[in-house]
Design a protein around this motif. Structure first.
Motif, PDB file in Angstrom:
ATOM      1  N   GLN A  98      27.676  44.923  40.833  1.00 47.87           N
ATOM      2  CA  GLN A  98      28.947  44.072  41.645  1.00 47.87           C
ATOM      3  C   GLN A  98      28.119  42.847  41.807  1.00 47.87           C
ATOM      4  O   GLN A  98      29.153  41.786  41.634  1.00 47.87           O
ATOM      5  CB  GLN A  98      29.421  44.897  42.760  1.00 47.87           C
ATOM      6  CG  GLN A  98      30.073  46.338  42.283  1.00 47.87           C
ATOM      7  CD  GLN A  98      30.717  46.874  43.237  1.00 47.87           C
ATOM      8  OE1 GLN A  98      30.667  46.732  44.567  1.00 47.87           O
ATOM      9  NE2 GLN A  98      31.522  47.994  43.063  1.00 47.87           N
ATOM     10  N   LEU A  99      27.212  42.620  42.607  1.00 42.69           N
ATOM     11  CA  LEU A  99      26.739  41.424  42.956  1.00 42.69           C
ATOM     12  C   LEU A  99      26.253  40.613  41.766  1.00 42.69           C
ATOM     13  O   LEU A  99      26.552  39.333  41.889  1.00 42.69           O
ATOM     14  CB  LEU A  99      25.510  41.677  44.050  1.00 42.69           C
ATOM     15  CG  LEU A  99      25.786  41.959  45.493  1.00 42.69           C
ATOM     16  CD1 LEU A  99      24.436  42.013  46.297  1.00 42.69           C
ATOM     17  CD2 LEU A  99      26.862  41.122  46.287  1.00 42.69           C
ATOM     18  N   ALA A 100      25.682  41.420  40.988  1.00 38.88           N
ATOM     19  CA  ALA A 100      25.134  40.519  39.811  1.00 38.88           C
ATOM     20  C   ALA A 100      26.362  39.892  38.953  1.00 38.88           C
ATOM     21  O   ALA A 100      26.318  38.953  38.573  1.00 38.88           O
ATOM     22  CB  ALA A 100      24.335  41.533  38.735  1.00 38.88           C
ATOM     23  N   CYS A 101      27.451  40.789  38.674  1.00 45.18           N
ATOM     24  CA  CYS A 101      28.738  40.119  38.285  1.00 45.18           C
ATOM     25  C   CYS A 101      29.328  38.942  39.047  1.00 45.18           C
ATOM     26  O   CYS A 101      29.782  38.053  38.373  1.00 45.18           O
ATOM     27  CB  CYS A 101      29.581  41.232  38.181  1.00 45.18           C
ATOM     28  SG  CYS A 101      31.296  40.745  37.418  1.00 45.18           S
ATOM     29  N   ASN A 108      35.696  42.954  34.947  1.00 46.72           N
ATOM     30  CA  ASN A 108      34.442  42.132  34.593  1.00 46.72           C
ATOM     31  C   ASN A 108      34.745  41.587  33.101  1.00 46.72           C
ATOM     32  O   ASN A 108      34.545  42.169  32.333  1.00 46.72           O
ATOM     33  CB  ASN A 108      33.155  42.968  34.481  1.00 46.72           C
ATOM     34  CG  ASN A 108      31.982  42.241  34.448  1.00 46.72           C
ATOM     35  OD1 ASN A 108      32.079  41.139  33.993  1.00 46.72           O
ATOM     36  ND2 ASN A 108      30.800  42.672  34.654  1.00 46.72           N
ATOM     37  N   ASP A 109      35.368  40.479  33.061  1.00 44.16           N
ATOM     38  CA  ASP A 109      35.420  39.712  31.735  1.00 44.16           C
ATOM     39  C   ASP A 109      34.275  39.477  31.221  1.00 44.16           C
ATOM     40  O   ASP A 109      34.364  39.204  29.748  1.00 44.16           O
ATOM     41  CB  ASP A 109      36.675  38.581  32.097  1.00 44.16           C
ATOM     42  CG  ASP A 109      38.078  38.886  32.344  1.00 44.16           C
ATOM     43  OD1 ASP A 109      38.312  40.097  32.183  1.00 44.16           O
ATOM     44  OD2 ASP A 109      38.878  38.197  32.920  1.00 44.16           O
ATOM     45  N   ILE A 110      33.281  39.014  31.940  1.00 43.95           N
ATOM     46  CA  ILE A 110      32.116  38.592  31.210  1.00 43.95           C
ATOM     47  C   ILE A 110      31.437  39.715  30.185  1.00 43.95           C
ATOM     48  O   ILE A 110      31.247  39.401  29.257  1.00 43.95           O
ATOM     49  CB  ILE A 110      30.955  38.377  32.137  1.00 43.95           C
ATOM     50  CG1 ILE A 110      31.186  37.083  33.185  1.00 43.95           C
ATOM     51  CG2 ILE A 110      29.535  38.089  31.496  1.00 43.95           C
ATOM     52  CD1 ILE A 110      30.494  36.790  33.943  1.00 43.95           C
ATOM     53  N   THR A 132      29.556  35.358  37.418  1.00 47.16           N
ATOM     54  CA  THR A 132      31.019  34.769  37.449  1.00 47.16           C
ATOM     55  C   THR A 132      30.809  33.276  38.000  1.00 47.16           C
ATOM     56  O   THR A 132      31.515  32.518  37.863  1.00 47.16           O
ATOM     57  CB  THR A 132      32.009  35.502  38.303  1.00 47.16           C
ATOM     58  OG1 THR A 132      32.090  36.694  37.469  1.00 47.16           O
ATOM     59  CG2 THR A 132      33.294  34.918  38.226  1.00 47.16           C
ATOM     60  N   GLY A 133      29.942  33.176  39.104  1.00 48.14           N
ATOM     61  CA  GLY A 133      29.948  32.044  39.805  1.00 48.14           C
ATOM     62  C   GLY A 133      28.911  30.785  39.169  1.00 48.14           C
ATOM     63  O   GLY A 133      28.850  29.985  39.683  1.00 48.14           O
ATOM     64  N   GLY A 134      28.367  31.389  37.803  1.00 48.34           N
ATOM     65  CA  GLY A 134      27.716  30.340  37.153  1.00 48.34           C
ATOM     66  C   GLY A 134      26.092  30.449  37.147  1.00 48.34           C
ATOM     67  O   GLY A 134      25.476  29.683  36.697  1.00 48.34           O
ATOM     68  N   ASP A 135      25.575  31.556  37.720  1.00 48.48           N
ATOM     69  CA  ASP A 135      24.144  31.874  37.557  1.00 48.48           C
ATOM     70  C   ASP A 135      23.750  32.294  36.110  1.00 48.48           C
ATOM     71  O   ASP A 135      23.938  33.329  35.597  1.00 48.48           O
ATOM     72  CB  ASP A 135      23.720  33.159  38.583  1.00 48.48           C
ATOM     73  CG  ASP A 135      22.381  33.303  38.891  1.00 48.48           C
ATOM     74  OD1 ASP A 135      21.556  33.296  37.531  1.00 48.48           O
ATOM     75  OD2 ASP A 135      21.943  33.806  39.757  1.00 48.48           O
TER      76      ASP A 135
END
Length: 323
Positions: free
Chosen positions: A212-215, A267-269, A219-222
């Protein structure tokens, strides 16, 4: 008629009772029944108490249930344990009125309504399962130590690896590094080892929760964290494509593909990357939104096993009221 579905998973077990008319009588959730993690006795206790509580909420007894399907994590993966897993419900249900199998079937039955096609699961673990004209096959799901590619546990491990490389300077610190420090305050970077190895004891579900943190970071651009999800999508697509061959889909045959598990939720990514990876492969794939949650899939499958599959009207009723 009344059908009980039990969907076991790496972090929780979900129970649902439905009628042949598509009415949801009761739901219940409890801890995981993943016996390889919690032990056979604890798994049995979780299942039996869950059945009793779900029946209590519905105002019935286990004897009132027409048929039950129990999807149990790791079922069939240790041949010597199958008989013991099959015996778990016997204290409450007669043997001719239930069947146990792997929880991958719950995801398939739910996402595709028990129709031909392939379902990919990415939850705490990962696995693909499909059916075609009576043929059945699975791919992946060999366990977290050396498989379960694309799962929340796998993503969590990759995120920890990324954090370690950011921490010691092999990579530039980015959003994931800061998020882990925000959620798990540490005096220094190496305290993450104390958290994972000592406090968590390497617990599967705890490590999976890092997905969840990775997502959030991705999403934030990492960019480096986004790459984890791109690789996860590639691995999940490979499982689906392998099943296309295993099941014998014709070259020009449309293949319905659906998905289930916590990694896909919100999680659209991963979903966009998964669709892209499938598009690069040879199959004529058509991604379908999951029709029902896996616990309802288990109950729908129970009706099918009983020889009384739910009618179209009953399935529509579940869509309206049971999703």
């Amino acid at each position: 008629m009344i059908f009980l579905g039990v969907d076991g998973g790496g972090t929780k077990t979900a129970f649902v009772l439905i009628t042949s008319d598509g009415e949801v009588l009761a739901r219940h959730e409890s801890a995981t029944c993943y016996y390889l993690g919690v032990g056979m006795d604890k798994a049995r206790e979780t299942v039996l108490k869950g059945i009793e509580e779900t029946c209590r909420r519905a105002g019935i007894t286990p004897a009132d249930i027409t048929y039950t399907f129990l999807g149990l994590p790791a079922y069939g993966e240790v041949s010597a344990d199958v008989a013991r897993l099959d015996a778990i419900p016997q204290a409450l249900l007669s043997t001719e009125r239930y069947r146990c199998d792997n929880d991958m079937i719950c995801g398939w039955a739910a996402s595709l309504g028990c129709q031909d096609g392939i379902n990919i699961v990415s939850g705490t673990g990962s696995i693909a399962y499909g059916e075609l004209r009576g043929r059945k096959a699975r791919c992946g799901g060999w366990g977290e130590l050396f498989s379960d590619e694309g799962s929340a546990y796998w993503i969590g491990c990759q995120a920890l690896n990324l954090f370690s490389r950011m921490a010691d300077g092999r990579l530039t610190k980015d959003i994931l590094y800061d998020l882990i420090h925000e959620h798990y305050p540490c005096g220094n970077d190496l305290d993450i080892c104390d958290l994972v190895f000592n406090q968590w004891q390497g617990e599967r579900g705890k490590i999976a929760s890092l997905a969840q943190l990775a997502c959030e970071a991705a999403t934030g651009g990492d960019k480096k964290t986004r790459e984890i999800f791109f690789q996860a999508a590639h691995e999940l697509a490979l499982m689906v494509d392998t099943l296309r061959s295993s099941l014998g889909f014709a070259a020009n045959e449309n293949i319905r593909v659906s998905y289930s598990g916590g990694v896909f939720k919100g999680n659209d990514i991963i979903l966009e990357a998964f669709a892209y990876e499938l598009s690069k492969l040879n199959g004529n794939y058509h991604i379908s939104l999951p029709e029902y949650p896996p616990s309802l899939g288990a109950a729908i499958y129970a009706a099918k096993l009983n020889g009384t599959p739910l009618s179209g009207q009953a399935l529509k009723q579940l869509t309206v009221h049971g999703g």
